[in-house]
Each structure stands twice: as structure tokens, then as C-alpha cells.
Design a protein around this motif. Structure first.
Motif, PDB file in Angstrom:
ATOM      1  N   MET A   1      23.777 -34.188 -18.830  1.00 58.87           N
ATOM      2  CA  MET A   1      22.369 -33.983 -19.176  1.00 58.87           C
ATOM      3  C   MET A   1      21.636 -35.314 -19.048  1.00 58.87           C
ATOM      4  SD  MET A   1      20.667 -32.468 -22.679  1.00 58.87           S
ATOM      5  CE  MET A   1      21.013 -30.784 -22.210  1.00 58.87           C
ATOM      6  N   ARG A   2      20.629 -35.345 -18.209  1.00 63.53           N
ATOM      7  CA  ARG A   2      19.850 -36.566 -17.990  1.00 63.53           C
ATOM      8  C   ARG A   2      18.625 -36.550 -18.903  1.00 63.53           C
ATOM      9  NH1 ARG A   2      19.298 -38.306 -12.037  1.00 63.53           N
ATOM     10  NH2 ARG A   2      21.379 -39.064 -12.645  1.00 63.53           N
ATOM     11  N   ILE A   3      18.478 -37.587 -19.711  1.00 66.46           N
ATOM     12  CA  ILE A   3      17.395 -37.661 -20.687  1.00 66.46           C
ATOM     13  C   ILE A   3      16.674 -38.997 -20.510  1.00 66.46           C
ATOM     14  CG2 ILE A   3      16.794 -37.600 -23.126  1.00 66.46           C
ATOM     15  CD1 ILE A   3      19.249 -35.939 -23.657  1.00 66.46           C
ATOM     16  N   ALA A   4      15.356 -38.960 -20.501  1.00 62.16           N
ATOM     17  CA  ALA A   4      14.546 -40.156 -20.256  1.00 62.16           C
ATOM     18  C   ALA A   4      13.482 -40.314 -21.326  1.00 62.16           C
ATOM     19  CB  ALA A   4      13.880 -40.072 -18.882  1.00 62.16           C
ATOM     20  N   THR A   5      13.086 -41.557 -21.541  1.00 61.04           N
ATOM     21  CA  THR A   5      11.907 -41.854 -22.344  1.00 61.04           C
ATOM     22  C   THR A   5      11.003 -42.764 -21.530  1.00 61.04           C
ATOM     23  OG1 THR A   5      11.068 -42.704 -24.452  1.00 61.04           O
ATOM     24  CG2 THR A   5      12.983 -43.829 -23.523  1.00 61.04           C
ATOM     25  N   PHE A   6       9.690 -42.547 -21.632  1.00 62.92           N
ATOM     26  CA  PHE A   6       8.757 -43.273 -20.772  1.00 62.92           C
ATOM     27  C   PHE A   6       7.403 -43.380 -21.468  1.00 62.92           C
ATOM     28  CE2 PHE A   6       6.704 -43.169 -16.237  1.00 62.92           C
ATOM     29  CZ  PHE A   6       6.418 -44.523 -16.338  1.00 62.92           C
ATOM     30  N   ASN A   7       6.967 -44.603 -21.726  1.00 64.96           N
ATOM     31  CA  ASN A   7       5.594 -44.847 -22.159  1.00 64.96           C
ATOM     32  C   ASN A   7       4.745 -44.935 -20.895  1.00 64.96           C
ATOM     33  OD1 ASN A   7       3.113 -46.150 -22.764  1.00 64.96           O
ATOM     34  ND2 ASN A   7       3.966 -46.985 -24.648  1.00 64.96           N
ATOM     35  N   VAL A   8       3.963 -43.881 -20.648  1.00 65.59           N
ATOM     36  CA  VAL A   8       3.239 -43.778 -19.380  1.00 65.59           C
ATOM     37  C   VAL A   8       1.938 -44.565 -19.375  1.00 65.59           C
ATOM     38  CG1 VAL A   8       4.262 -41.578 -18.722  1.00 65.59           C
ATOM     39  CG2 VAL A   8       2.184 -41.602 -20.134  1.00 65.59           C
ATOM     40  N   ASN A   9       1.493 -45.032 -20.564  1.00 70.24           N
ATOM     41  CA  ASN A   9       0.244 -45.802 -20.643  1.00 70.24           C
ATOM     42  C   ASN A   9      -0.914 -45.032 -20.014  1.00 70.24           C
ATOM     43  OD1 ASN A   9      -1.422 -47.925 -21.303  1.00 70.24           O
ATOM     44  ND2 ASN A   9      -0.645 -49.321 -19.742  1.00 70.24           N
ATOM     45  N   GLY A  10      -0.992 -43.752 -20.372  1.00 73.58           N
ATOM     46  CA  GLY A  10      -2.045 -42.884 -19.842  1.00 73.58           C
ATOM     47  C   GLY A  10      -1.502 -41.997 -18.739  1.00 73.58           C
ATOM     48  N   ILE A  11      -1.387 -40.689 -18.986  1.00 75.11           N
ATOM     49  CA  ILE A  11      -0.774 -39.807 -17.997  1.00 75.11           C
ATOM     50  C   ILE A  11      -1.625 -39.683 -16.741  1.00 75.11           C
ATOM     51  CG2 ILE A  11      -1.784 -37.702 -18.990  1.00 75.11           C
ATOM     52  CD1 ILE A  11       1.681 -38.179 -17.269  1.00 75.11           C
ATOM     53  N   ARG A  12      -2.939 -39.778 -16.872  1.00 74.61           N
ATOM     54  CA  ARG A  12      -3.768 -39.665 -15.672  1.00 74.61           C
ATOM     55  C   ARG A  12      -3.572 -40.865 -14.758  1.00 74.61           C
ATOM     56  NH1 ARG A  12      -8.873 -38.120 -19.358  1.00 74.61           N
ATOM     57  NH2 ARG A  12      -7.614 -39.480 -20.704  1.00 74.61           N
ATOM     58  N   ALA A  13      -3.489 -42.063 -15.346  1.00 76.51           N
ATOM     59  CA  ALA A  13      -3.218 -43.258 -14.537  1.00 76.51           C
ATOM     60  C   ALA A  13      -1.817 -43.205 -13.949  1.00 76.51           C
ATOM     61  CB  ALA A  13      -3.395 -44.514 -15.387  1.00 76.51           C
ATOM     62  N   ALA A  14      -0.845 -42.771 -14.750  1.00 81.07           N
ATOM     63  CA  ALA A  14       0.535 -42.701 -14.259  1.00 81.07           C
ATOM     64  C   ALA A  14       0.665 -41.702 -13.114  1.00 81.07           C
ATOM     65  CB  ALA A  14       1.475 -42.332 -15.399  1.00 81.07           C
ATOM     66  N   GLN A  15      -0.082 -40.601 -13.200  1.00 81.70           N
ATOM     67  CA  GLN A  15      -0.046 -39.629 -12.106  1.00 81.70           C
ATOM     68  C   GLN A  15      -0.532 -40.259 -10.808  1.00 81.70           C
ATOM     69  OE1 GLN A  15      -3.073 -36.614 -11.826  1.00 81.70           O
ATOM     70  NE2 GLN A  15      -1.593 -35.029 -11.248  1.00 81.70           N
ATOM     71  N   ARG A  16      -1.621 -41.013 -10.880  1.00 83.16           N
ATOM     72  CA  ARG A  16      -2.144 -41.664  -9.677  1.00 83.16           C
ATOM     73  C   ARG A  16      -1.145 -42.660  -9.096  1.00 83.16           C
ATOM     74  NH1 ARG A  16      -6.810 -41.860 -13.018  1.00 83.16           N
ATOM     75  NH2 ARG A  16      -6.480 -44.080 -13.459  1.00 83.16           N
ATOM     76  N   ARG A  17      -0.279 -43.194  -9.953  1.00 76.22           N
ATOM     77  CA  ARG A  17       0.675 -44.228  -9.511  1.00 76.22           C
ATOM     78  C   ARG A  17       2.054 -43.662  -9.165  1.00 76.22           C
ATOM     79  NH1 ARG A  17      -1.262 -47.730 -14.625  1.00 76.22           N
ATOM     80  NH2 ARG A  17      -3.071 -48.780 -13.710  1.00 76.22           N
ATOM     81  N   GLY A  18       2.217 -42.331  -9.199  1.00 74.84           N
ATOM     82  CA  GLY A  18       3.469 -41.776  -8.712  1.00 74.84           C
ATOM     83  C   GLY A  18       4.349 -41.104  -9.736  1.00 74.84           C
ATOM     84  N   VAL A  31      12.440 -35.245 -21.156  1.00 72.60           N
ATOM     85  CA  VAL A  31      11.668 -36.479 -21.069  1.00 72.60           C
ATOM     86  C   VAL A  31      10.828 -36.630 -22.323  1.00 72.60           C
ATOM     87  CG1 VAL A  31      10.085 -37.886 -19.697  1.00 72.60           C
ATOM     88  CG2 VAL A  31      11.465 -36.118 -18.569  1.00 72.60           C
ATOM     89  N   ALA A  32      10.959 -37.768 -22.994  1.00 69.06           N
ATOM     90  CA  ALA A  32      10.067 -38.120 -24.100  1.00 69.06           C
ATOM     91  C   ALA A  32       8.972 -39.031 -23.544  1.00 69.06           C
ATOM     92  CB  ALA A  32      10.846 -38.839 -25.201  1.00 69.06           C
ATOM     93  N   LEU A  33       7.734 -38.699 -23.836  1.00 67.81           N
ATOM     94  CA  LEU A  33       6.595 -39.471 -23.340  1.00 67.81           C
ATOM     95  C   LEU A  33       5.823 -40.058 -24.508  1.00 67.81           C
ATOM     96  CD1 LEU A  33       5.184 -36.980 -20.675  1.00 67.81           C
ATOM     97  CD2 LEU A  33       6.698 -38.930 -20.266  1.00 67.81           C
ATOM     98  N   GLN A  34       5.305 -41.274 -24.297  1.00 69.01           N
ATOM     99  CA  GLN A  34       4.438 -41.906 -25.279  1.00 69.01           C
ATOM    100  C   GLN A  34       3.165 -42.389 -24.581  1.00 69.01           C
ATOM    101  OE1 GLN A  34       7.714 -43.686 -24.884  1.00 69.01           O
ATOM    102  NE2 GLN A  34       8.478 -41.794 -25.812  1.00 69.01           N
ATOM    103  N   GLU A  35       2.123 -42.599 -25.385  1.00 67.65           N
ATOM    104  CA  GLU A  35       0.799 -43.009 -24.892  1.00 67.65           C
ATOM    105  C   GLU A  35       0.339 -42.096 -23.750  1.00 67.65           C
ATOM    106  OE1 GLU A  35      -0.916 -47.028 -25.500  1.00 67.65           O
ATOM    107  OE2 GLU A  35       1.097 -47.649 -24.868  1.00 67.65           O
ATOM    108  N   VAL A  36       0.419 -40.801 -23.982  1.00 68.23           N
ATOM    109  CA  VAL A  36      -0.078 -39.845 -22.999  1.00 68.23           C
ATOM    110  C   VAL A  36      -1.592 -39.987 -22.840  1.00 68.23           C
ATOM    111  CG1 VAL A  36      -0.269 -37.391 -22.419  1.00 68.23           C
ATOM    112  CG2 VAL A  36       1.826 -38.280 -23.476  1.00 68.23           C
ATOM    113  N   ARG A  37      -2.266 -40.269 -23.949  1.00 61.72           N
ATOM    114  CA  ARG A  37      -3.691 -40.636 -23.926  1.00 61.72           C
ATOM    115  C   ARG A  37      -4.567 -39.609 -23.232  1.00 61.72           C
ATOM    116  NH1 ARG A  37      -4.230 -47.120 -22.655  1.00 61.72           N
ATOM    117  NH2 ARG A  37      -3.034 -47.887 -24.438  1.00 61.72           N
ATOM    118  N   ALA A  38      -4.422 -38.367 -23.595  1.00 62.78           N
ATOM    119  CA  ALA A  38      -5.260 -37.338 -22.977  1.00 62.78           C
ATOM    120  C   ALA A  38      -5.419 -36.168 -23.938  1.00 62.78           C
ATOM    121  CB  ALA A  38      -4.642 -36.848 -21.665  1.00 62.78           C
TER     122      ALA A  38
END
Length: 304
Positions: A1-18, A31-38
Motif C-alpha cells: 500500500m503506497r501512502i503519501a503526504t504532501f503540503n501542496v501550498n494551494g491546490i490550484r497552484a499545485a495543479q498548474r505545476r503538475g 494521500v494526506a494533503l495540507q494547505e489545500v487553501r480552497a
């Protein structure tokens, strides 16, 4: 089982960056996400692909926000706020639902609606997964020197707030760990803890001894929540005695290029789950101009 954590610093910005490419290529199960900011209505359509979304956005516009992505709908969901947005793949509704009330440790009330913690019971494994974004904090009043700080001196207010949070969260964490065990589940706490635990977790540790995130009292608190019988730092267990692997680099200067980083994003697991880790590390972006965030995803494969 692959498990990740990622502070995306804004999901809209992270989406634009890949972000979507990373999610598809790495294929984590959780996947655990932090600073989704939306706000719910501002989450980009399709950004989470075929995952179920569990999200506590908090009440501060454009700040914080924690989420867990899972392949299957969680068996149970808990947040400090008592509400969560839950979407199946393809859904776009924006209404959060009321959850069964959970007791909060003394002192957590002031942080309950800030979008800092969400916890789910996985359907595919006996694991409780939590995503947390811990306050960055600041310096105590006696270390604040006007003219040598990026932020205006605040008399230690941000430092005091973080220390209140740490004290209350330690009590809550003990409760969550014991509750998970009573339910026959392992506990995996992931997220941006905004504390580098040891000298091996900061590239320039000598210069950081009086910096927020590496203060002696913050590191002592980190010591207090870890032990071979309670919670284990999974990445450090996989990489003993080495510097890093770092998970955060400043946007400024050549910090990323020169790997002048901090390790502040963690997988903290109960002992049985920690022993099941096979590989662990960070998905460091290939170049400074291709960074998805100022953080890197921390990914662990568990044979559980």
C-alpha cells in the motif's frame, strides 16, 4: 500500500505545476494533503482524479485546509470542527456534512475550526489515517530582534499559540492512538508538523538553533510523542544516521538547488505499521523551475 503526504501550498497552484501528473504517475493508495487553501466551490474540477475526497477546509479563507484522498470511501471520518466535505470521484457538490461529535482534548477548541486536522478509517486496511497541518509559530519574545526578522515582532504571540497547540494536541494524539487500538486499527499521523526534530533534519542546524521550527522546546515536544511503543518516525527509521531526506526548501535564493532544506513533513506510525514500511523517501522535484510546492511529497510503501 503506497501512502503519501504532501503540503501542496494551494491546490490550484499545485495543479498548474503538475500535481495531477504526479498523482497519476505515483499512484498512491492514500494521500494526506495540507494547505489545500480552497473553498469547496474553488477546488479545480477533476484535480483529484478517481479518488474519494475527505476535506476540512477551515474557516479562514485562503489558508490551511487538510484532506485525505482514498481509493475507497472511508469507513468513518472525524474532524475537530465536526464537519467535512466528502466527495466520491466525479462529484462536485460543495456541502459539508455534520459528523458524529468527537471529544476534543482540553485547549484544542481555539483551533477546531481552522482546517488543521482530519482523520479517516480506511476501508481497505485496518488503519486510521490522519492529515494534520501544525501552526508554523514564531519566536519567543526574548529572541525577537527588530530589523532581523522578516515579520514584525509580535511579543511572542505566534510562539505562545504554537506552544498551546502542541500541549493540547499531545493529549488529543494519545486519545486518537488509544481509540484506534481499541478499534483494532493502526494509527498513521501524516502532515506538515512545522518542526524539524533533530540535527539531521535541518541542513544548517547550527544557524537554526534560534529559529522557529527548531527551537529546543519544540524538539523536546517532538521527543515526547515518539517512542518504540507509541509512534515511530517511519522515514527516519528507514534512513537512520543520514541528513534528510528533506521535504521543504525556501523559494528564496538557491536553497532548492543546493539542497538547503528542512525535514518537517512526516509519517508517524504505530509500531506494527512502522515495521511494515518497505521504502520511504521524498519525491524531490527534478528542477527548481518544476517544483509543485515549496514542500515535496513524502511517500512510503507499506507491506501491511
Amino acid at each position: 500500500m503506497r501512502i503519501a503526504t504532501f503540503n501542496v501550498n494551494g491546490i490550484r497552484a499545485a495543479q498548474r505545476r503538475g500535481f495531477e501528473d504526479w498523482l497519476g504517475d505515483r499512484g498512491p493508495d492514500v494521500v494526506a494533503l495540507q494547505e489545500v487553501r480552497a473553498r469547496a466551490e474553488s477546488i479545480p474540477p477533476g484535480v483529484f482524479g478517481d479518488y474519494h475526497l475527505t476535506y476540512d477546509e477551515g474557516d479562514v479563507a485562503g489558508r490551511n485546509g487538510v484532506a485525505v484522498l482514498t481509493r475507497q470511501a472511508p469507513v468513518a471520518v472525524r474532524t475537530w470542527s465536526g464537519t467535512a466535505l466528502m466527495r466520491a470521484p466525479g462529484e462536485m457538490h460543495t456541502d459539508s456534512v455534520e459528523l458524529d461529535p468527537e471529544p476534543l482534548a482540553r485547549g484544542l477548541g481555539e483551533f477546531a475550526n481552522q482546517g488543521r486536522y482530519v482523520e479517516v478509517d480506511l476501508a481497505e486496511a485496518p488503519i486510521t489515517v490522519a492529515s494534520m497541518y501544525l501552526p508554523k509559530g514564531g519566536l519567543p519574545a526574548h529572541l525577537q530582534k527588530p530589523g532581523r526578522m522578516r515579520e514584525a515582532p509580535d511579543g511572542g504571540a505566534r510562539y505562545d499559540r504554537k506552544m498551546r497547540f502542541l500541549s493540547a494536541f499531545a493529549r488529543q494524539l494519545t486519545r486518537s492512538r488509544r481509540t484506534a487500538r481499541a478499534r483494532g486499527r493502526e494509527l498513521l499521523l501524516m502532515g506538515d508538523l512545522n518542526i524539524a526534530h533533530t540535527r539531521s533534519d535541518v541542513r544548517n542546524w547550527r544557524r537554526s538553533n534560534q529559529a522557529e521550527g527548531f527551537l529546543p522546546e519544540e524538539r523536546e515536544w517532538f521527543d515526547s510523542i515518539l517512542s518504540p511503543r507509541t509512534l515511530v518516525d517511519v522515514v527516519r527509521r528507514q534512513h537512520p544516521g543520514v541528513e534528510g531526506p528533506y521535504s521543504w526548501w525556501s523559494w528564496l535564493g538557491q536553497s532548492f538547488v543546493n539542497d538547503i532544506g528542512w525535514r518537517i513533513d512526516y509519517h508517524l506510525a504505530t509500531p506494527q505499521l512502522a515495521r511494515a514500511a518497505v521504502t520511504a523517501g521524498t519525491d524531490r522535484d527534478p528542477a527548481a523551475d518544476r517544483r509543485m510546492s515549496d514542500h515535496a511529497p513524502v511517500v512510503v510503501d507499506y507491506d501491511f
